[in-house]
Design a protein around this motif. Structure first.
Motif, PDB file in Angstrom:
ATOM      1  N   PHE A 260       0.828  -1.202   0.000  1.00 30.79           N
ATOM      2  CA  PHE A 260       0.000   0.000   0.000  1.00 30.79           C
ATOM      3  C   PHE A 260       0.868   1.261   0.000  1.00 30.79           C
ATOM      4  O   PHE A 260       1.974   1.269   0.550  1.00 30.79           O
ATOM      5  N   GLU A 261       0.332   2.305  -0.602  1.00 29.47           N
ATOM      6  CA  GLU A 261       0.967   3.609  -0.517  1.00 29.47           C
ATOM      7  C   GLU A 261      -0.098   4.695  -0.549  1.00 29.47           C
ATOM      8  O   GLU A 261      -1.253   4.445  -0.913  1.00 29.47           O
ATOM      9  N   ALA A 262       0.303   5.894  -0.125  1.00 26.71           N
ATOM     10  CA  ALA A 262      -0.627   7.018  -0.101  1.00 26.71           C
ATOM     11  C   ALA A 262       0.137   8.277  -0.459  1.00 26.71           C
ATOM     12  O   ALA A 262       1.323   8.409  -0.155  1.00 26.71           O
ATOM     13  N   GLU A 263      -0.562   9.192  -1.095  1.00 28.43           N
ATOM     14  CA  GLU A 263       0.062  10.441  -1.495  1.00 28.43           C
ATOM     15  C   GLU A 263      -0.630  11.613  -0.818  1.00 28.43           C
ATOM     16  O   GLU A 263      -1.850  11.765  -0.901  1.00 28.43           O
ATOM     17  N   PHE A 264       0.157  12.425  -0.140  1.00 26.37           N
ATOM     18  CA  PHE A 264      -0.350  13.623   0.507  1.00 26.37           C
ATOM     19  C   PHE A 264      -0.388  14.746  -0.534  1.00 26.37           C
ATOM     20  O   PHE A 264       0.642  15.097  -1.113  1.00 26.37           O
ATOM     21  N   LYS A 265      -1.578  15.289  -0.763  1.00 27.88           N
ATOM     22  CA  LYS A 265      -1.731  16.392  -1.713  1.00 27.88           C
ATOM     23  C   LYS A 265      -2.354  17.569  -0.985  1.00 27.88           C
ATOM     24  O   LYS A 265      -3.574  17.604  -0.755  1.00 27.88           O
ATOM     25  N   LYS A 266      -1.514  18.530  -0.676  1.00 28.87           N
ATOM     26  CA  LYS A 266      -1.997  19.662   0.109  1.00 28.87           C
ATOM     27  C   LYS A 266      -3.011  20.481  -0.672  1.00 28.87           C
ATOM     28  O   LYS A 266      -4.006  20.949  -0.113  1.00 28.87           O
ATOM     29  N   SER A 267      -2.779  20.647  -1.969  1.00 30.30           N
ATOM     30  CA  SER A 267      -3.671  21.480  -2.779  1.00 30.30           C
ATOM     31  C   SER A 267      -5.076  20.898  -2.850  1.00 30.30           C
ATOM     32  O   SER A 267      -6.053  21.623  -3.012  1.00 30.30           O
ATOM     33  N   GLU A 268      -5.170  19.576  -2.725  1.00 27.11           N
ATOM     34  CA  GLU A 268      -6.462  18.908  -2.788  1.00 27.11           C
ATOM     35  C   GLU A 268      -6.931  18.465  -1.402  1.00 27.11           C
ATOM     36  O   GLU A 268      -8.008  17.874  -1.307  1.00 27.11           O
ATOM     37  N   THR A 269      -6.169  18.723  -0.395  1.00 24.53           N
ATOM     38  CA  THR A 269      -6.420  18.238   0.992  1.00 24.53           C
ATOM     39  C   THR A 269      -6.823  16.772   0.976  1.00 24.53           C
ATOM     40  O   THR A 269      -7.824  16.367   1.582  1.00 24.53           O
ATOM     41  N   SER A 270      -6.028  15.975   0.259  1.00 28.87           N
ATOM     42  CA  SER A 270      -6.354  14.550   0.140  1.00 28.87           C
ATOM     43  C   SER A 270      -5.193  13.681   0.592  1.00 28.87           C
ATOM     44  O   SER A 270      -4.028  14.106   0.595  1.00 28.87           O
ATOM     45  N   PHE A 271      -5.531  12.469   0.938  1.00 21.78           N
ATOM     46  CA  PHE A 271      -4.540  11.468   1.365  1.00 21.78           C
ATOM     47  C   PHE A 271      -5.109  10.105   0.981  1.00 21.78           C
ATOM     48  O   PHE A 271      -5.445   9.283   1.806  1.00 21.78           O
ATOM     49  N   HIS A 272      -5.204   9.873  -0.316  1.00 17.84           N
ATOM     50  CA  HIS A 272      -5.818   8.642  -0.820  1.00 17.84           C
ATOM     51  C   HIS A 272      -4.862   7.451  -0.699  1.00 17.84           C
ATOM     52  O   HIS A 272      -3.662   7.573  -0.933  1.00 17.84           O
ATOM     53  N   LEU A 273      -5.436   6.307  -0.407  1.00 22.87           N
ATOM     54  CA  LEU A 273      -4.682   5.060  -0.247  1.00 22.87           C
ATOM     55  C   LEU A 273      -4.805   4.237  -1.530  1.00 22.87           C
ATOM     56  O   LEU A 273      -5.922   4.076  -2.048  1.00 22.87           O
ATOM     57  N   THR A 274      -3.685   3.731  -2.029  1.00 20.79           N
ATOM     58  CA  THR A 274      -3.705   2.954  -3.260  1.00 20.79           C
ATOM     59  C   THR A 274      -2.871   1.695  -3.125  1.00 20.79           C
ATOM     60  O   THR A 274      -1.991   1.591  -2.266  1.00 20.79           O
ATOM     61  N   LYS A 275      -3.202   0.748  -4.000  1.00 25.64           N
ATOM     62  CA  LYS A 275      -2.399  -0.462  -4.132  1.00 25.64           C
ATOM     63  C   LYS A 275      -2.550  -0.930  -5.573  1.00 25.64           C
ATOM     64  O   LYS A 275      -3.671  -0.964  -6.085  1.00 25.64           O
ATOM     65  N   PRO A 276      -1.467  -1.268  -6.232  1.00 29.17           N
ATOM     66  CA  PRO A 276      -1.564  -1.585  -7.664  1.00 29.17           C
ATOM     67  C   PRO A 276      -2.387  -2.836  -7.969  1.00 29.17           C
ATOM     68  O   PRO A 276      -3.062  -2.895  -8.990  1.00 29.17           O
ATOM     69  N   SER A 277      -2.323  -3.806  -7.061  1.00 28.20           N
ATOM     70  CA  SER A 277      -2.962  -5.080  -7.356  1.00 28.20           C
ATOM     71  C   SER A 277      -3.540  -5.666  -6.070  1.00 28.20           C
ATOM     72  O   SER A 277      -2.801  -6.012  -5.153  1.00 28.20           O
ATOM     73  N   ALA A 278      -4.853  -5.798  -6.021  1.00 23.94           N
ATOM     74  CA  ALA A 278      -5.509  -6.275  -4.802  1.00 23.94           C
ATOM     75  C   ALA A 278      -5.326  -7.770  -4.621  1.00 23.94           C
ATOM     76  O   ALA A 278      -5.317  -8.545  -5.587  1.00 23.94           O
ATOM     77  N   HIS A 279      -5.217  -8.134  -3.356  1.00 27.04           N
ATOM     78  CA  HIS A 279      -5.134  -9.545  -2.975  1.00 27.04           C
ATOM     79  C   HIS A 279      -6.316  -9.872  -2.086  1.00 27.04           C
ATOM     80  O   HIS A 279      -6.843  -8.999  -1.396  1.00 27.04           O
ATOM     81  N   MET A 280      -6.720 -11.116  -2.108  1.00 24.44           N
ATOM     82  CA  MET A 280      -7.875 -11.514  -1.297  1.00 24.44           C
ATOM     83  C   MET A 280      -7.690 -11.135   0.170  1.00 24.44           C
ATOM     84  O   MET A 280      -8.640 -10.745   0.856  1.00 24.44           O
TER      85      MET A 280
END
Lengths: 116, 113
Positions: free
Chosen positions: A63-83
């Motif tokens: 997992f990784e997340a990107e802090f975007k101050k301009s968008e006040t966002s901190f979305h969590l991502t993962k390239p490939s989901a596992h069960m």
């Protein structure tokens, strides 16, 4: 006052496809942000944290997340989901600086389902 | 790997009874917390504890609640006279002196009937 809003209460993906769990924050100063995961009948486990260093934060289990101050966002991502990623995910902000021992303020949670 | 433990995992009690929820924080941690999650709602902060005293408490943490560190390892949450609305999952957390991460236990599910 600090707060976080998780934009989806439930996300369903197929195994092997990307995961995106969305979180917006509100903070009167530079925030410390976390993602926690809760598997059924388990405690809350820290996935990753942002503490004003690198804006792209890598955590456990891919997992990784990107802090975007301009968008006040901190979305969590993962390239490939596992069960095994199926769980409840919480976006969290502290109410003060990272090392100052403040309380954690939780979002509502996003339940991630992974289909075979 | 050190972890926070909580007992019991599930407690059923009658309204008006006293309950004590127990937590063993990670051994070298100095900051301790209780949170709760009512079914279907957010996880919410109850109280923080440092140096044998309460650092901060929320509006939820009224006179019915108390915390204690009775020895060098346990951290307890007492509810003196439980109400139906106290039914929730209660999480204990601890934090080291130089770290911002809080480490959570598996929770105690309290059911008040």
């Amino acid at each position: 006052a600090q707060s976080v809003t998780q934009l989806d209460s439930h996300v369903s993906v197929s195994e092997g496809t990307p995961v995106l769990l969305r979180c917006n924050y509100s903070s009167s100063y530079s925030p410390s942000l976390f993602w926690y995961v809760q598997h059924p009948n388990k405690g809350l486990q820290l996935l990753l944290k942002y503490t004003s260093a690198a804006t792209l934060v890598k955590g456990i289990n891919g997992f990784e997340a990107e802090f975007k101050k301009s968008e006040t966002s901190f979305h969590l991502t993962k390239p490939s989901a596992h069960m095994s990623d199926a769980a409840e995910y919480f976006c969290v902000v502290t109410d003060r600086g990272y090392n100052q021992g403040g309380k954690l303020i939780f979002g509502q949670g996003t339940e991630l389902s992974v289909k075979p | 790997e050190p972890e926070v433990t909580q007992t019991p995992s599930h407690q059923v009690t009658q309204m008006g009874q006293e309950v004590i929820l127990r937590c063993v924080p990670i051994s070298n941690h100095l900051y301790f917390y209780w949170y709760r999650q009512i079914l279907g709602q957010k996880v919410e902060f109850l109280v923080s504890f440092y140096n044998n005293e309460i650092s901060e408490k929320s509006e939820i943490f009224d006179d019915q609640f108390s915390v204690e560190r009775p020895d060098g390892s346990n951290f307890t949450l007492k509810i003196r006279s439980t109400k139906l609305e106290d039914s929730a999952m209660y999480f204990c957390a601890s934090r080291g002196q130089f770290s911002g991460e809080q480490y959570f236990g598996p929770g105690t599910r309290l059911t008040v009937t």
